[in-house]
Each structure stands twice: as C-alpha cells, then as structure tokens.
Scaffold this active site. Structure first.
Site, PDB file in Angstrom:
ATOM      1  N   ARG A 278       0.873  -1.155   0.110  1.00  0.00           N
ATOM      2  CA  ARG A 278       0.158   0.280   0.265  1.00  0.00           C
ATOM      3  C   ARG A 278       0.653   1.299  -0.046  1.00  0.00           C
ATOM      4  O   ARG A 278       0.621   2.216  -0.600  1.00  0.00           O
ATOM      5  CB  ARG A 278      -0.944   0.127   1.284  1.00  0.00           C
TER       6      ARG A 278
ATOM      7  N   ASP B 119      -3.565  -0.547  -2.960  1.00  0.00           N
ATOM      8  CA  ASP B 119      -4.545  -1.249  -1.900  1.00  0.00           C
ATOM      9  C   ASP B 119      -5.103  -2.311  -2.370  1.00  0.00           C
ATOM     10  O   ASP B 119      -6.158  -2.037  -3.283  1.00  0.00           O
ATOM     11  CB  ASP B 119      -4.983  -0.269  -1.203  1.00  0.00           C
TER      12      ASP B 119
ATOM     13  N   LYS C 149       0.471 -20.774   3.582  1.00  0.00           N
ATOM     14  CA  LYS C 149      -0.105 -20.905   4.749  1.00  0.00           C
ATOM     15  C   LYS C 149      -0.295 -19.909   5.480  1.00  0.00           C
ATOM     16  O   LYS C 149       0.310 -19.026   5.311  1.00  0.00           O
ATOM     17  CB  LYS C 149       0.376 -22.071   5.629  1.00  0.00           C
TER      18      LYS C 149
ATOM     19  N   HIS D  60       6.938 -24.581   2.605  1.00  0.00           N
ATOM     20  CA  HIS D  60       8.069 -24.545   1.987  1.00  0.00           C
ATOM     21  C   HIS D  60       9.014 -25.897   2.514  1.00  0.00           C
ATOM     22  O   HIS D  60       9.985 -26.337   2.226  1.00  0.00           O
ATOM     23  CB  HIS D  60       8.964 -23.529   2.647  1.00  0.00           C
TER      24      HIS D  60
ATOM     25  N   GLU E 176      10.577 -25.724  18.010  1.00  0.00           N
ATOM     26  CA  GLU E 176      11.068 -24.404  17.851  1.00  0.00           C
ATOM     27  C   GLU E 176      11.543 -23.977  19.462  1.00  0.00           C
ATOM     28  O   GLU E 176      11.144 -24.064  20.217  1.00  0.00           O
ATOM     29  CB  GLU E 176      10.182 -23.288  17.367  1.00  0.00           C
TER      30      GLU E 176
ATOM     31  N   ASP F 253      -1.324 -24.284  12.931  1.00  0.00           N
ATOM     32  CA  ASP F 253       0.065 -23.510  12.518  1.00  0.00           C
ATOM     33  C   ASP F 253       0.798 -24.565  11.922  1.00  0.00           C
ATOM     34  O   ASP F 253       1.671 -24.288  10.972  1.00  0.00           O
ATOM     35  CB  ASP F 253       0.462 -22.556  13.577  1.00  0.00           C
TER      36      ASP F 253
ATOM     37  N   HIS G  20       2.672 -28.389   7.489  1.00  0.00           N
ATOM     38  CA  HIS G  20       3.868 -29.108   7.371  1.00  0.00           C
ATOM     39  C   HIS G  20       3.945 -30.408   7.964  1.00  0.00           C
ATOM     40  O   HIS G  20       4.289 -31.393   7.242  1.00  0.00           O
ATOM     41  CB  HIS G  20       4.825 -28.419   8.219  1.00  0.00           C
TER      42      HIS G  20
ATOM     43  N   LYS H 182       6.457 -24.407  20.542  1.00  0.00           N
ATOM     44  CA  LYS H 182       7.395 -23.428  20.732  1.00  0.00           C
ATOM     45  C   LYS H 182       8.041 -23.377  21.920  1.00  0.00           C
ATOM     46  O   LYS H 182       7.513 -23.897  22.978  1.00  0.00           O
ATOM     47  CB  LYS H 182       6.525 -21.979  20.530  1.00  0.00           C
TER      48      LYS H 182
END
Ligand code: NAP
Length: 492
Positions: free
Chosen positions: A51, A94, A150, A180, A218, A237, A242, A341
C-alpha cells in the site's frame, strides 16, 4: 557434482506483500540466489506490491539492506546485487480498492504470453480480494500462476472459502499452495531414499517398522506473530500443513512417477486413511500444552500469556499426537507427531524406528542391541543418519555399539544447501506442481484436524503448562511411554 541449472524463459514475478517480512527474509533472497547462479534470464521482472507509495529507489534500498542481512556472507556480491535490483520495481496498490490496478496492468502490458507468477505474501483474508482484482483487471492470462502460503483457512469451511475464491479466477493447475517444508533438500532426499533404492521399500511397512516420529520443535516464542498465532495455535499452524505433509511423504504408496498428480493422489490417500481422533480418543491420543516462563537460548523468557499480553488465552503452543493410518501397509504402526514453541532446542526431524531383532545370539555383556532407526533431519544441519549396530573395533570380545551411518549431503558433496524457497519459486515458473499441495489435500487435512479442534473445545480442558526450554508437558512423554517407546534422542 555441480548444481544443474534448468533454464527457464524470462518471466514476471509479482509479489503482493513485496515489502513484508516473508518477502524480505525469504522470497527476495531466494530469487537473488537463483539470479546469482544465472538461472533468471535477462528481461525477467519482479514487481513488489504494497500500500505504501514507496517508489522504485526506496524499495531497492530496503531490499539491498535485507539481502545484506539475510544472505550468507560468501554469497554477497555488490555488483550482482545491483544487477538484481535493476529488475525490481514497486507499485503502490491497496488490494481492497480500485486504485493502482491500472498501473499494474500497464506495467504488465505487452508481456501477456510470458510466465506470470503472482505470489500472495499477505494475510489469507486478502487472497480472495487479490484474485478477484487480478481477474477484474484481466491479468489472469493462460500462463499466469498464483502462489499462496499457509494458513489456508482455519478450518475446513474457511479453507473451502479460500479455495473457492482463488478457484473462481485460476484453474487448479495454476494454483501453487506452497509448503516450504516440501522444498527442503532432506525431504527431496526422502523420495530418493525410498524410491531410488531397493533397500528400504521392502522394509517400509508394519512388518518391519515399529513406529514413526515427526518432531518440529522451535526454541523461539511467538514474538511478533502473537496476533496471528493466538487465533491459530500449534495444531493449525504446524500440524495441518507441514507435519501432515511430511507424514504423507513417509507413508504414501510409491507413485508411478514424479508427476505432480501421481504424487498428490498418493498423498491424498494417506490423509483419507488417517484414523479420526474424536472425543473418545482425545485423552489418549493428544496432548496440548502452553509454555510458562522459563529459560531458553541462554536467557530467562516470559510465558506465552505474558508475551501476547493476555491472561485468558487457552491457545496451545505445543501439541503431541498419536496418529494411525488405517491401511494394509501401516495398520498398527503409531505415528507420533509433536511440535511446539519454546522447546529445548530447534530441531525438525523424522524418525523411522524399525522393529527389534527377534532373537539375540550375543552373550550377556555385549551391550544393548537397539533397533535400527532412520533419522531424517530437516533443520538445523539437514541430513540423514541410519543408526545401526556394529562391533566396537578392537580386542576385548564382542562388544556392540549403536552408531549412525551419516549421510550428510552438504558436507559429503561440498555443495551449498539451497533454501527451500529457491527450488519452489522456480518450480512455479516451470509449472511443476509436484511439491505443492492440491486443493483436495488441504481440505482432507482439515477434515482430520477439525474433529480434534472440536473435541478440545468440548472438553473445556485448558492446555497443560510446560516450562519454556523443556520438551513440553510431561503428558507428551507419557503419550509415547505408555506404548513402551521413547522420543528419539540424538545419542541413539
Ligand atoms: P508482513 O510483514 O506484515 O507483510 C505484509 C505485506 O503485505 C506488506 O508488504 C504490506 O505492505 C502488504 N499489505 C498488507 N495489506 C495490504 C493491502 N491491503 N494491499 C496491498 N498490500 C498490503 O507479513 P509477512 O510476515 O510477510 O507475512 C505475510 C503472510 O505470509 C502472512 O499470512 C503470514 O502468515 C504468511 N507467512 C509468513 C511467513 C514469514 O516467514 N514471515 C512464513 C510463512 C507464512 P503495506 O503495509 O505497505 O501495505
């Protein structure tokens, strides 16, 4: 062996969200790497869209900064960066409005025949408006493709809505749903190990495989992604995309070729054969957790609730699952999946644990005979290790040792390990969808995930707390130990 460069015709890459984190950290460095290796022919163009009215020079300045930050030091070459930047331009637009589209159309005019890839590096709420805008502006030429990241929806219904919106402008063979993980060297190598060797395939079934583990851990917290993450959680997530994609590649039947639909047909069958986990199975087959304050990466860290600034959230930052695939090949073989995480380390790996030997001929004191394990590590240090038993060298009788046959490619072939996006971005240009998810795969994955989400919601149980810097709630260890197994540790 030197890298092989598969030539492509000049193309246009149009990156919506071309000034965002994904573009600066991953997409533009990946395109630069392909340019540096001579794969992007002259005349190709990259158009970044956002934008803010930035202008070409300001955009190029910030991309230069990003390249210097994210490229490996030995890949930085000021002259090559200048040439790369000269093919990049900016258009302020936009996507929810009408202004800016005519400028984009004008920029692309005269290049209707060439490959045109629209990469939607924006939030999923903009996928529909962008595709409709592309359609209205008449930019969806036969040679156009669209790449979406995703999250594709937050449940089956919303995923269908996204797919409908995208599908109203682009045919399925023009849609590239990127994951990925599928572009990673080790995942490619999984295909090579399974289907270019006679050794593994006869063992790849419930007669010889005891269980499979997939871990995507992670050590970081949610950081600046808290707003998105708190609505998603670890299951949406990481597992829906994945981890289930990795599971498909491990478990699928051999496709008859590497053709995109041959591979995706087999992956789809795996997703459809996953045993549903509903309210009756939720206690025994799932563990959800949320991190408390603790220590990570050498320092004290806040809890998830402190990080996102909410005392209320019941979003899971950790999930462990015991999945089963109901078909002849895999019946009775548990697939243990876990992701989270603020775990003890950053590691993504797949472990195929083979069955124990039926009988030992070795005398007491020879050492414990452990079962063979094939460990495919996706990050860090991509590589493959086959754990086997050998005789400890030297005198002193028969002493057995569990050791890894290390097949780490980067070291063995002295090759640069390309980022997954390098392969995938050029696959889009080549029109090769093998490593991208088809619509029915995404929807089948949600069909398995939705009942778990529903069951969690109905149970009303909050996620179990775990201390940041550990391997998650103790219930996740119990999940696998109840079956007489343990999570894999590098020591073997
Ligand atoms: P980000 O840093 O917030 O960037 C968003 C980009 O979209 C910016 O360039 C922004 O520029 C542009 N934008 C936002 N609204 C727009 C609009 N109405 N019209 C035109 N441009 C607009 O986000 P990100 O981290 O790059 O992530 C983008 C998407 O990829 C998200 O859905 C994320 O979940 C997903 N993703 C990200 C990563 C990652 O590593 N970052 C990895 C996987 C998936 P302006 O503000 O100037 O418009």
């Amino acid at each position: 062996m030197p890298q092989r460069i598969i030539p492509v015709e000049p193309f246009d890459y149009i990156v919506f969200g071309g000034t965002g984190d994904l573009a600066y950290r991953k997409l533009l460095p990946a395109l630069f790497e392909r340019f540096r290796d001579g794969q992007i022919p002259s005349g190709s163009r990259i158009i970044a869209i956002s934008r803010r009215p930035l202008g070409d020079d300001a955009l190029r300045g910030s991309i230069r900064t990003a390249l210097l930050e994210y490229l490996a030091a030995d890949r930085v070459d000021a002259g090559v960066i200048d040439c790369f930047l000269s093919m990049i331009g900016h258009i302020g637009l936009d996507v929810r409005g009408e202004a800016g589209w005519p400028e984009l159309k004008a920029a692309l005019a005269g290049a209707e025949e060439r490959i045109r890839a629209f990469y939607l590096a924006v939030g999923p709420d903009l996928f529909g408006p962008i595709c409709l805008g592309i359609g209205r502006a008449g930019l969806a030429t036969p040679n156009a493709r669209v790449v979406i990241e995703k999250p594709i929806g937050s449940d089956l219904e919303s995923a269908r809505a996204v797919n409908e919106a995208v599908g109203s402008v682009f045919a399925e063979n023009q849609v590239f749903r990127i994951d990925h993980y599928l572009g990673k060297e080790t995942v490619q190598n999984l295909m090579a190990l399974r289907f270019a060797n006679a050794l593994y395939e006869p063992l790849w079934n419930s007669a010889h495989v005891d269980h499979v583990q997939i871990t995507v851990a992670e050590s970081i917290g949610v950081g600046s992604r808290g707003g998105y993450y708190d609505h998603a959680g670890a299951l949406r997530d990481m597992v829906q995309n994945h981890i289930l994609q990795l599971l498909c590649l491990i478990a699928m039947e051999p496709p008859d070729s590497l053709d995109a639909n041959a591979v995706r047909d087999e992956k789809l069958k795996v997703l459809k054969a996953l045993k549903p986990i509903g309210e009756d199975e939720i206690q025994g087959c799932t563990v959800r957790g949320q991190y408390r304050a603790g220590a990570s990466n050498g320092g004290a860290v806040q809890s998830y609730l402190e990080e996102i600034g909410s005392a209320e959230s019941t979003t899971e930052t950790f999930v462990a699952l015991r999945a089963e695939i109901c078909n002849w090949r895999w019946a009775g073989v548990p697939f243990y999946l876990r992701t989270g995480k603020r775990l003890a380390e950053r590691v993504s790996e797949i472990v195929v644990a083979f069955k124990a030997i039926p009988h030992s001929i070795f005398p007491k004191g020879s050492g414990l005979i452990r079962s063979n394990r094939l460990v495919l590590r996706l990050q860090p240090d991509e590589g493959v290790k086959q754990w086997i038993m050998i005789k400890d060298p030297g005198l002193g009788g028969m002493r057995l040792r569990h050791v890894p046959l290390d097949m780490s490619f980067a070291a063995a072939f002295q090759a640069r390990n390309p980022d997954a996006y390098e392969r995938l971005l050029l696959d889009v240009v080549r029109g090769n969808q093998t490593l991208f998810m088809r619509r029915d795969e995404v929807e089948a994955a949600w069909s398995w995930i939705d009942p778990i989400l529903d069951a969690w919601e109905h149970s009303g149980d909050p996620p179990r707390p775990y201390t940041a810097g550990t391997w998650g709630p103790s219930a996740a260890i119990a999940l696998i130990e109840r079956d007489g197994r343990t999570w894999h540790e590098e020591s073997g």
